[in-house]
Scaffold this motif. Sequence first.
Motif, PDB file in Angstrom:
ATOM      1  N   PRO A  40      11.097  -2.726  -5.306  1.00 25.23           N
ATOM      2  CA  PRO A  40      11.320  -1.660  -6.270  1.00 25.23           C
ATOM      3  C   PRO A  40      12.748  -0.868  -6.149  1.00 25.23           C
ATOM      4  N   LEU A  41      13.099  -0.861  -5.096  1.00 27.10           N
ATOM      5  CA  LEU A  41      14.503  -0.208  -5.207  1.00 27.10           C
ATOM      6  C   LEU A  41      15.466  -0.666  -5.915  1.00 27.10           C
TER       7      LEU A  41
ATOM      8  N   TYR B 229       4.981  -8.232  -5.295  1.00 26.03           N
ATOM      9  CA  TYR B 229       4.897  -6.639  -5.278  1.00 26.03           C
ATOM     10  C   TYR B 229       3.798  -6.211  -6.265  1.00 26.03           C
TER      11      TYR B 229
ATOM     12  N   PHE C  69      21.066   8.357 -14.036  1.00 31.04           N
ATOM     13  CA  PHE C  69      20.888   9.710 -14.478  1.00 31.04           C
ATOM     14  C   PHE C  69      21.579  10.701 -13.641  1.00 31.04           C
TER      15      PHE C  69
ATOM     16  N   ASN D 247       9.039  -4.729   0.756  1.00 32.56           N
ATOM     17  CA  ASN D 247       8.631  -3.409  -0.121  1.00 32.56           C
ATOM     18  C   ASN D 247       9.907  -2.780  -0.364  1.00 32.56           C
ATOM     19  N   LEU D 248      11.087  -3.348  -0.037  1.00 29.61           N
ATOM     20  CA  LEU D 248      12.241  -2.590  -0.529  1.00 29.61           C
ATOM     21  C   LEU D 248      12.536  -3.053  -2.169  1.00 29.61           C
TER      22      LEU D 248
ATOM     23  N   ILE E 112      11.787   9.461 -11.760  1.00 31.12           N
ATOM     24  CA  ILE E 112      12.113   8.627 -10.766  1.00 31.12           C
ATOM     25  C   ILE E 112      11.915   9.181  -9.562  1.00 31.12           C
TER      26      ILE E 112
ATOM     27  N   LEU F 142      18.693   2.871 -11.692  1.00 33.09           N
ATOM     28  CA  LEU F 142      18.268   3.900 -12.827  1.00 33.09           C
ATOM     29  C   LEU F 142      18.577   5.437 -12.224  1.00 33.09           C
ATOM     30  N   ALA F 143      18.126   5.546 -10.772  1.00 30.45           N
ATOM     31  CA  ALA F 143      18.451   7.085 -10.393  1.00 30.45           C
ATOM     32  C   ALA F 143      19.981   7.218 -10.532  1.00 30.45           C
TER      33      ALA F 143
ATOM     34  N   ALA G  17      15.067   0.906  -8.824  1.00 28.69           N
ATOM     35  CA  ALA G  17      15.109   2.261  -8.915  1.00 28.69           C
ATOM     36  C   ALA G  17      16.462   3.044  -8.551  1.00 28.69           C
TER      37      ALA G  17
ATOM     38  N   GLY H  34       2.584   0.665  -7.351  1.00 27.52           N
ATOM     39  CA  GLY H  34       1.558   1.660  -7.460  1.00 27.52           C
ATOM     40  C   GLY H  34       0.348   1.208  -6.637  1.00 27.52           C
ATOM     41  N   GLY H  35       0.638   0.028  -5.991  1.00 22.92           N
ATOM     42  CA  GLY H  35      -0.782  -0.222  -5.203  1.00 22.92           C
ATOM     43  C   GLY H  35      -2.077  -0.839  -6.131  1.00 22.92           C
TER      44      GLY H  35
ATOM     45  N   ALA I  42       3.327  -5.190   1.088  1.00 24.80           N
ATOM     46  CA  ALA I  42       3.757  -3.988   0.466  1.00 24.80           C
ATOM     47  C   ALA I  42       2.599  -2.920   0.715  1.00 24.80           C
ATOM     48  N   ASN I  43       1.318  -3.293   0.752  1.00 27.42           N
ATOM     49  CA  ASN I  43       0.258  -2.554   0.628  1.00 27.42           C
ATOM     50  C   ASN I  43      -0.128  -2.041   2.107  1.00 27.42           C
TER      51      ASN I  43
ATOM     52  N   VAL J 199       4.442   2.629  -0.921  1.00 27.43           N
ATOM     53  CA  VAL J 199       4.437   1.874  -2.224  1.00 27.43           C
ATOM     54  C   VAL J 199       4.754   2.692  -3.324  1.00 27.43           C
ATOM     55  N   PHE J 200       5.889   1.842  -4.153  1.00 24.59           N
ATOM     56  CA  PHE J 200       6.526   2.563  -5.056  1.00 24.59           C
ATOM     57  C   PHE J 200       5.567   3.080  -6.396  1.00 24.59           C
ATOM     58  N   PHE J 201       5.771   4.248  -6.908  1.00 27.83           N
ATOM     59  CA  PHE J 201       4.932   4.725  -7.979  1.00 27.83           C
ATOM     60  C   PHE J 201       3.277   4.940  -7.338  1.00 27.83           C
ATOM     61  N   ALA J 202       3.190   5.085  -6.069  1.00 25.83           N
ATOM     62  CA  ALA J 202       1.798   5.294  -5.854  1.00 25.83           C
ATOM     63  C   ALA J 202       1.649   6.860  -5.897  1.00 25.83           C
TER      64      ALA J 202
END
Lengths: 523, 157
Positions: free
Chosen positions: A6-7, A55, A17, A3-4, B81, A13-14, A10, A58-59, A512-513, B93-96
């Motif tokens: 998407p990091l 993954y 910015f 579940n890491l 983000i 990207l973070a 992310a 957003g579930g 991940a859920n 969960v990312f974007f949950a």
Amino acid sequence: MTNLLPLMVAIPLAAGFVLALIPRTGTRTCNAVACGASAAILVIALLLFGKTDAYQMGGWEIPIGINLSLDGLSWLMLIIIAVVGFAVTLFSFAYMDTYTSKNRYYCILMLMVAGMNGTALSGDIFNRFVYVEIAVIASYILVGFGCEADELEAALKYAVLGAIASALTLFGVAILYALYGTVNIAHLAEKISSGPPVAAAASSVFFAAVVMLAGFTYKSAAVPLHIWQPDAFSTAPATVSAALSGALIQIVGIYAMIRTMFIVFGITASIGWILLCIGMLSMAFGAVAGAKQSELRRMLSYHSISQIGYILAGLGIGSIVIASGEDSPVAALAIIGALFHMVNHAVFQPLLFLTAGSIESSTKIRQIKNLAGVARKKPLTSAASLIASCSIAGVPPFGGFFSKMMIIIASALAGYYLIAITVVAISIVTLVAFMRFQYKMFFGQEIEPAKIEKKTPISMKVAMAALSVICIATSLLAIPAVRSAVLEPAKEAIVDRESYINRLNTDNQSTANPTNYKTETGK
Amino acid sequence: MKNRSLIIERVSRWMTPFIFLYGVYVVLYGHLSPGGGFPGGVILSSAFILILLAKGKQQALKNLPYGLAKKLDAIGALAFISVALLGFVFTGVFFANFLQQLWPGEPFHILNAGTIILNNIAIGLKVCASLFLVLLFLSILRISFGKKGQMQSMEDR
């Protein structure tokens, strides 16, 4: 651990910015943020070793939502991006001081890393197109970063032709979406493998395959579509050339091509022959054109085309053998050879560009003929350059030798003796070219002593030393135990189309859920 | 810019607040009615662009300074983000949509869709600032051909 996932997208990207918010004068803060982000990516990539997962962002479950998918091949790409990204970030500390607005440079570099990570992970053909665009548009800006006339010319050429290539790729995605009504790679693969929706659409599917192949060939700078590459790599800042040749053209070009051709469309002999022809052409053209270049970085960029040719030729032989349905060990050998060469290319090519950048930044030498005596003045840089040259030329104990050997043996076993002989001949041409360059650097007659204007900063030394160690360590991948741990899962991910389809379709109870969490609470 | 029309200047002064207000409405009601962050952001930036076209660069930069626009551009993206990462922190969960649980809200009311409204605001800021910057750069950069035939970009006015 997965579940890491998407990091990986992310964090850069973070960081990008955040870097855009730091004022231009805060170069130390910029260095710290960029270095921290690259290190975090590297750590997460190492933690993800050996995992497979789908993954759900957003579930949301897979037919509705967007997914990231991790398997052996994606992991290999992630580690390539992380290592190249970290080395380039470290090298940029001192190298980019000569340019203004370092914050913007790091910002765009981080966006490029985010795009490449997303490309490697995305399990959705349209999202992958978007990630590819993020990475590629960032690279257009980076190529023209110095704003000199020739840099802008290279960047403009790259951008205009790249826009056409992207349009072709998007056209392919649109055709597939119109025919099958889905953009999820697993669903598309399932539907394409069970035949076209109407009989007349079979040619449309082939057309989509060819159009997407053309787009990815452009991005991997293989021969008919290579014209942007020598200009871009020889004029851009050396760190940018390193990141582009080591990571970008491999991820958004070859990786995306592999995923599309092997997983989405399923490999056929005709596509295999196209890959083999492109590969042989780039291999020959790159080595021959590179041999007579007088400018160091231009020579390196032509040899990059040649090495990409090896990878494509390995993949082509593998897919021809798979499509003919004969022995799979030969196909496995060819594909593993190609993947091994991708790993090698991701190490020696950045290292060569970084050493060229180091020489250039302290002595202002760009021509090979002026290199005489540099080895005595800059021992570490020239040692790193020697290691990388041995690897690219295929000198036995280095990684490049084993990967080229695998491709040669595979083509001989598959019965293509002429191709095997050509590959051997071209690696001799490469060896001669790099011997000329190294001879000049170590034993060349000094006409006038090269002026060292400043010492190599410590950050550059660390970056080059780390990459040299990795460059020597890649030969460990030839050991069967290491190979089966690292390269076998990646090969399985390429060859085994069924398992990709099944993993995404049945893995709805992904780790991940969280169990008590539902998205449909609105009702 | 010379020959500025009095009518355009007056009308644009009257129109700008309404355009801006409408942009804010489209951003905030994006989850309930047609619209959202991107169209709302475009409308918001069109208010500034109208000032730029009708009254010139100086007046537009008084309303939205260059430095502020650059910062808003980055802050909008960062906010987007952060919302996604907060979902990762609270639910794993990312974007949950983590706010959906805390405040389910009434259907068709403004606070009912959890993080979507935050995402819309973030995108609205980002799009407003970056479109304004694009137009600003189009207005200040000019391509001229120097003596050597090289392209030069220079600031004009």
